[in-house]
Motif scaffolding. Structure first.
Motif, PDB file in Angstrom:
ATOM      1  N   GLU A 105       0.862  -1.190   0.000  1.00 54.22           N
ATOM      2  CA  GLU A 105       0.000   0.000   0.000  1.00 54.22           C
ATOM      3  C   GLU A 105       0.894   1.233   0.000  1.00 54.22           C
ATOM      4  O   GLU A 105       1.341   1.697   1.042  1.00 54.22           O
ATOM      5  CB  GLU A 105      -0.925  -0.007   1.220  1.00 54.22           C
ATOM      6  CG  GLU A 105      -1.884   1.159   1.298  1.00 54.22           C
ATOM      7  CD  GLU A 105      -2.706   1.321   0.042  1.00 54.22           C
ATOM      8  OE1 GLU A 105      -2.429   2.250  -0.738  1.00 54.22           O
ATOM      9  OE2 GLU A 105      -3.627   0.520  -0.154  1.00 54.22           O
ATOM     10  N   THR A 106       1.167   1.766  -1.188  1.00 58.82           N
ATOM     11  CA  THR A 106       2.132   2.859  -1.337  1.00 58.82           C
ATOM     12  C   THR A 106       1.610   4.189  -0.812  1.00 58.82           C
ATOM     13  O   THR A 106       2.406   5.085  -0.538  1.00 58.82           O
ATOM     14  CB  THR A 106       2.537   3.020  -2.813  1.00 58.82           C
ATOM     15  OG1 THR A 106       1.351   3.231  -3.596  1.00 58.82           O
ATOM     16  CG2 THR A 106       3.265   1.781  -3.305  1.00 58.82           C
ATOM     17  N   LYS A 107       0.300   4.336  -0.653  1.00 65.44           N
ATOM     18  CA  LYS A 107      -0.250   5.590  -0.118  1.00 65.44           C
ATOM     19  C   LYS A 107       0.260   5.851   1.296  1.00 65.44           C
ATOM     20  O   LYS A 107       0.284   6.991   1.751  1.00 65.44           O
ATOM     21  CB  LYS A 107      -1.777   5.568  -0.109  1.00 65.44           C
ATOM     22  CG  LYS A 107      -2.407   5.603  -1.480  1.00 65.44           C
ATOM     23  CD  LYS A 107      -3.916   5.685  -1.400  1.00 65.44           C
ATOM     24  CE  LYS A 107      -4.441   4.267  -1.290  1.00 65.44           C
ATOM     25  NZ  LYS A 107      -5.899   4.175  -1.322  1.00 65.44           N
ATOM     26  N   LEU A 108       0.671   4.796   1.988  1.00 63.13           N
ATOM     27  CA  LEU A 108       1.135   4.934   3.362  1.00 63.13           C
ATOM     28  C   LEU A 108       2.652   5.008   3.476  1.00 63.13           C
ATOM     29  O   LEU A 108       3.184   5.131   4.570  1.00 63.13           O
ATOM     30  CB  LEU A 108       0.604   3.767   4.208  1.00 63.13           C
ATOM     31  CG  LEU A 108      -0.919   3.644   4.246  1.00 63.13           C
ATOM     32  CD1 LEU A 108      -1.333   2.393   5.004  1.00 63.13           C
ATOM     33  CD2 LEU A 108      -1.542   4.876   4.876  1.00 63.13           C
ATOM     34  N   ASP A 109       3.358   4.942   2.338  1.00 69.37           N
ATOM     35  CA  ASP A 109       4.816   5.064   2.363  1.00 69.37           C
ATOM     36  C   ASP A 109       5.227   6.461   2.793  1.00 69.37           C
ATOM     37  O   ASP A 109       4.529   7.447   2.512  1.00 69.37           O
ATOM     38  CB  ASP A 109       5.402   4.788   0.974  1.00 69.37           C
ATOM     39  CG  ASP A 109       5.369   3.327   0.596  1.00 69.37           C
ATOM     40  OD1 ASP A 109       5.028   2.490   1.447  1.00 69.37           O
ATOM     41  OD2 ASP A 109       5.683   3.021  -0.571  1.00 69.37           O
ATOM     42  N   THR A 110       6.357   6.546   3.457  1.00 71.88           N
ATOM     43  CA  THR A 110       6.946   7.846   3.784  1.00 71.88           C
ATOM     44  C   THR A 110       8.306   7.900   3.108  1.00 71.88           C
ATOM     45  O   THR A 110       8.775   6.919   2.529  1.00 71.88           O
ATOM     46  CB  THR A 110       7.121   8.006   5.314  1.00 71.88           C
ATOM     47  OG1 THR A 110       8.053   7.027   5.771  1.00 71.88           O
ATOM     48  CG2 THR A 110       5.797   7.855   6.043  1.00 71.88           C
ATOM     49  N   GLU A 111       8.965   9.043   3.220  1.00 73.04           N
ATOM     50  CA  GLU A 111      10.285   9.161   2.607  1.00 73.04           C
ATOM     51  C   GLU A 111      11.289   8.214   3.235  1.00 73.04           C
ATOM     52  O   GLU A 111      12.192   7.734   2.576  1.00 73.04           O
ATOM     53  CB  GLU A 111      10.794  10.599   2.718  1.00 73.04           C
ATOM     54  CG  GLU A 111      10.126  11.544   1.746  1.00 73.04           C
ATOM     55  CD  GLU A 111      10.741  12.937   1.792  1.00 73.04           C
ATOM     56  OE1 GLU A 111      11.938  13.050   2.129  1.00 73.04           O
ATOM     57  OE2 GLU A 111      10.031  13.893   1.492  1.00 73.04           O
ATOM     58  N   SER A 112      11.131   7.944   4.517  1.00 72.86           N
ATOM     59  CA  SER A 112      12.130   7.130   5.212  1.00 72.86           C
ATOM     60  C   SER A 112      11.785   5.639   5.269  1.00 72.86           C
ATOM     61  O   SER A 112      12.668   4.817   5.450  1.00 72.86           O
ATOM     62  CB  SER A 112      12.341   7.652   6.633  1.00 72.86           C
ATOM     63  OG  SER A 112      11.118   7.587   7.350  1.00 72.86           O
ATOM     64  N   THR A 113      10.518   5.276   5.134  1.00 75.42           N
ATOM     65  CA  THR A 113      10.155   3.864   5.227  1.00 75.42           C
ATOM     66  C   THR A 113       9.060   3.505   4.227  1.00 75.42           C
ATOM     67  O   THR A 113       8.266   4.341   3.822  1.00 75.42           O
ATOM     68  CB  THR A 113       9.621   3.490   6.634  1.00 75.42           C
ATOM     69  OG1 THR A 113       8.444   4.245   6.887  1.00 75.42           O
ATOM     70  CG2 THR A 113      10.643   3.740   7.720  1.00 75.42           C
ATOM     71  N   GLU A 114       9.056   2.228   3.876  1.00 75.47           N
ATOM     72  CA  GLU A 114       7.976   1.700   3.058  1.00 75.47           C
ATOM     73  C   GLU A 114       6.896   1.170   3.976  1.00 75.47           C
ATOM     74  O   GLU A 114       7.161   0.730   5.084  1.00 75.47           O
ATOM     75  CB  GLU A 114       8.485   0.551   2.176  1.00 75.47           C
ATOM     76  CG  GLU A 114       9.442   0.976   1.103  1.00 75.47           C
ATOM     77  CD  GLU A 114       9.895  -0.204   0.257  1.00 75.47           C
ATOM     78  OE1 GLU A 114       9.649  -1.359   0.635  1.00 75.47           O
ATOM     79  OE2 GLU A 114      10.506   0.044  -0.784  1.00 75.47           O
ATOM     80  N   SER A 115       5.674   1.187   3.506  1.00 78.17           N
ATOM     81  CA  SER A 115       4.555   0.672   4.275  1.00 78.17           C
ATOM     82  C   SER A 115       4.629  -0.839   4.397  1.00 78.17           C
ATOM     83  O   SER A 115       5.090  -1.525   3.495  1.00 78.17           O
ATOM     84  CB  SER A 115       3.250   1.055   3.580  1.00 78.17           C
ATOM     85  OG  SER A 115       2.172   0.347   4.118  1.00 78.17           O
ATOM     86  N   SER A 116       4.186  -1.367   5.535  1.00 83.85           N
ATOM     87  CA  SER A 116       4.061  -2.814   5.716  1.00 83.85           C
ATOM     88  C   SER A 116       2.630  -3.262   5.462  1.00 83.85           C
ATOM     89  O   SER A 116       2.273  -4.395   5.758  1.00 83.85           O
ATOM     90  CB  SER A 116       4.488  -3.199   7.127  1.00 83.85           C
ATOM     91  OG  SER A 116       5.863  -3.011   7.288  1.00 83.85           O
ATOM     92  N   VAL A 117       1.811  -2.372   4.943  1.00 83.46           N
ATOM     93  CA  VAL A 117       0.418  -2.702   4.640  1.00 83.46           C
ATOM     94  C   VAL A 117       0.360  -3.290   3.239  1.00 83.46           C
ATOM     95  O   VAL A 117       0.934  -2.753   2.301  1.00 83.46           O
ATOM     96  CB  VAL A 117      -0.491  -1.448   4.723  1.00 83.46           C
ATOM     97  CG1 VAL A 117      -1.925  -1.784   4.365  1.00 83.46           C
ATOM     98  CG2 VAL A 117      -0.419  -0.817   6.108  1.00 83.46           C
ATOM     99  N   ILE A 118      -0.340  -4.431   3.112  1.00 84.13           N
ATOM    100  CA  ILE A 118      -0.548  -5.000   1.782  1.00 84.13           C
ATOM    101  C   ILE A 118      -2.013  -4.824   1.398  1.00 84.13           C
ATOM    102  O   ILE A 118      -2.894  -4.755   2.257  1.00 84.13           O
ATOM    103  CB  ILE A 118      -0.151  -6.486   1.703  1.00 84.13           C
ATOM    104  CG1 ILE A 118      -0.910  -7.347   2.722  1.00 84.13           C
ATOM    105  CG2 ILE A 118       1.342  -6.640   1.842  1.00 84.13           C
ATOM    106  CD1 ILE A 118      -0.675  -8.841   2.587  1.00 84.13           C
ATOM    107  N   THR A 119      -2.246  -4.734   0.104  1.00 83.50           N
ATOM    108  CA  THR A 119      -3.584  -4.591  -0.449  1.00 83.50           C
ATOM    109  C   THR A 119      -3.763  -5.666  -1.518  1.00 83.50           C
ATOM    110  O   THR A 119      -2.848  -5.938  -2.289  1.00 83.50           O
ATOM    111  CB  THR A 119      -3.765  -3.197  -1.088  1.00 83.50           C
ATOM    112  OG1 THR A 119      -3.565  -2.214  -0.085  1.00 83.50           O
ATOM    113  CG2 THR A 119      -5.148  -3.028  -1.681  1.00 83.50           C
ATOM    114  N   PHE A 120      -4.948  -6.258  -1.530  1.00 84.33           N
ATOM    115  CA  PHE A 120      -5.284  -7.221  -2.570  1.00 84.33           C
ATOM    116  C   PHE A 120      -6.803  -7.274  -2.667  1.00 84.33           C
ATOM    117  O   PHE A 120      -7.512  -6.716  -1.835  1.00 84.33           O
ATOM    118  CB  PHE A 120      -4.689  -8.615  -2.286  1.00 84.33           C
ATOM    119  CG  PHE A 120      -5.036  -9.189  -0.947  1.00 84.33           C
ATOM    120  CD1 PHE A 120      -6.098 -10.057  -0.794  1.00 84.33           C
ATOM    121  CD2 PHE A 120      -4.275  -8.860   0.164  1.00 84.33           C
ATOM    122  CE1 PHE A 120      -6.404 -10.583   0.443  1.00 84.33           C
ATOM    123  CE2 PHE A 120      -4.574  -9.393   1.406  1.00 84.33           C
ATOM    124  CZ  PHE A 120      -5.641 -10.252   1.550  1.00 84.33           C
TER     125      PHE A 120
END
Length: 184
Positions: free
Chosen positions: A52-67
């Motif tokens: 789930e890239t909407k929750l990414d920040t500059e310093s970290t990637e999101s650990s949320v998955i979407t399907f």
């Protein structure tokens, strides 16, 4: 040439990815708590599993998955998830909860690695996959004659082809063994 390509795991992966993107795969999805108890389970046509890239920040990637399941969206974070294409069988009860083996064969490690790395994309390997929750409690076991480890851009997620069927492991510990090693 066609004969060689039909046996190639990368070609099978390509067609499986196309199927996942266009019509989805008929899958069973289970999420587990840290004690390996099923939290929820559902089945249906599962579409692309993505970060789930909407929750990414500059310093970290999101650990949320979407399907999607049957066209309805699911977002998940936190607990362990196993998504298995229908036709895969969890053989957990056939294996003990811990593995203890010894192998004293003399080998040449760098040569073994080269042979295995060359062979895997074409034929896969006879493997057993032991999956555990994040705290090490056993969850599931799968085995296949042709197991191919696939890449994914989702953090903490591993995708495998097991005899042509997709297995997705998210936020789990796992070990993958050559079947021959466990049968000694």
């Amino acid at each position: 040439m066609v004969f060689l390509l039909t046996g190639c795991q990368r070609v099978r992966k390509f067609f499986k990815d196309v199927e996942t993107t266009t019509i989805g795969l008929s899958m069973v999805v289970k999420s587990y708590d840290e004690n390996s108890q099923v939290i929820d389970q559902y089945s249906g046509r599962v579409g692309n599993v993505t970060r789930e890239t909407k929750l990414d920040t500059e310093s970290t990637e999101s650990s949320v998955i979407t399907f999607t399941v049957g066209g309805k969206e699911v977002q998940h974070v936190g607990s362990s998830v196993i998504m298995m294409e229908k036709g895969l069988e969890d053989i957990f009860s056939e294996y003990v909860k811990t593995i203890d083996f010894a192998n004293r064969d003399i080998t040449v490690p760098f040569l073994n690695k080269m042979v295995n790395d060359f062979r895997e994309p074409f034929s896969g390997h006879d493997k057993v996959i032991l999956i555990r929750s994040q705290n090490g409690t056993p969850l599931a076991t799968f085995a296949g004659d042709k197991v191919y480890l696939d890449t994914t851009d989702v953090s903490k997620m591993t995708k495998l082809l097991v005899d042509g069927k997709t297995l997705i492991i998210y936020r789990c510990d796992y070990s993958i063994y050559d079947l021959d090693l466990l049968e000694q």
